[in-house]
Design an enzyme around this catalytic site. Structure first.
Site, PDB file in Angstrom:
ATOM      1  CG  LEU A  76      -1.815  -1.249   1.356  1.00  0.00           C
ATOM      2  CD1 LEU A  76      -2.452  -0.760   2.135  1.00  0.00           C
ATOM      3  CD2 LEU A  76      -2.717  -1.160   0.100  1.00  0.00           C
ATOM      4  CD  GLU A 132       2.041  -5.549   6.686  1.00  0.00           C
ATOM      5  OE1 GLU A 132       2.285  -4.700   6.709  1.00  0.00           O
ATOM      6  OE2 GLU A 132       1.673  -5.962   5.293  1.00  0.00           O
ATOM      7  CG  HIS A 187       6.133  -2.477   5.949  1.00  0.00           C
ATOM      8  ND1 HIS A 187       6.672  -1.010   5.030  1.00  0.00           N
ATOM      9  CD2 HIS A 187       5.283  -2.878   5.374  1.00  0.00           C
ATOM     10  CE1 HIS A 187       6.241  -1.464   3.555  1.00  0.00           C
ATOM     11  NE2 HIS A 187       5.254  -2.463   4.154  1.00  0.00           N
TER      12      HIS A 187
END
Ligand code: K1U
Ligand code: ZN
Length: 167
Positions: free
Chosen positions: A92, A134, A137
């Site tokens: 995203l 994730e 990140h």
């Protein structure tokens, strides 16, 4: 609940290393609710706090078809990995870019849930890919860094063009 703004690559805030969460309190639960709303609205199958400019070790994942299986991981740690597999990934924070990344195929992860309780989970397939994406990140790493320098340069050009056109 509130929709949060997602930080876009190559914003330097995506390279910050997130800090462990000392106490799972109502402030963290409010952040989880806002991140869940943001992830489902995007739509996405995962979201890390880093992507909404909150530099704490919190990720959400929901890879279910029905979008009703929200998994919350606070202070996630990968305990074991095995195998290797290729999977197409998106992000995203890097809208419109999809490419293949090679990662461990199966993982065992330990984390706290939204009540602060410890749990362990074994994951494979898309769930394993998404959890690893994730956690990257939280460590300040974006999936495009797994790609060749040439691909990264092309992606940067495309993202900058998209940003100019959106102005
Ligand atoms: O971290 C993120 O930016 C979320 C990202 C997670 C992810 C997707 C695919 C492979 C690895 C990690 C996304 O959700 S991108 C959007 C996406 O893949 C998707 C959106 C709606 C339905 C199905 C997939
Ligand atoms: Zn991402």
């Amino acid at each position: 609940m509130a929709l949060l703004k997602i930080v876009h690559y190559p914003d330097p805030r995506l390279y910050k290393v997130a800090q462990p969460i000392a106490t799972v309190d109502d402030n963290i639960r409010a952040l989880i609710a806002d991140m869940a709303e943001t992830m489902y609205a995007a739509p996405g199958i995962g979201l890390a706090a880093t992507q909404v400019d909150r530099h704490v070790r919190l990720i959400l994942v929901d890879t279910s078809e029905s979008k009703n299986d929200l998994k919350v991981f606070i202070n996630p740690e990968i305990l074991e990995t095995s195998g290797q597999s290729e999977h197409e990934e998106g992000c995203l924070s890097v809208p419109g870019i999809y490419d293949t990344v090679t990662r461990p195929e199966r993982i065992r992860v330990r984390a706290l849930n939204s009540l602060g309780q410890a749990f362990e989970l074994e994951a494979d397939d898309l769930l394993a890919v998404c959890i690893q994406h994730e956690i990257d990140h939280l460590n300040g790493k974006v999936f495009v860094e797994y790609l060749s320098r040439l691909k990264q340069e092309r992606i940067l050009k495309k993202i900058k063009k998209q940003a100019r056109e959106a102005m």
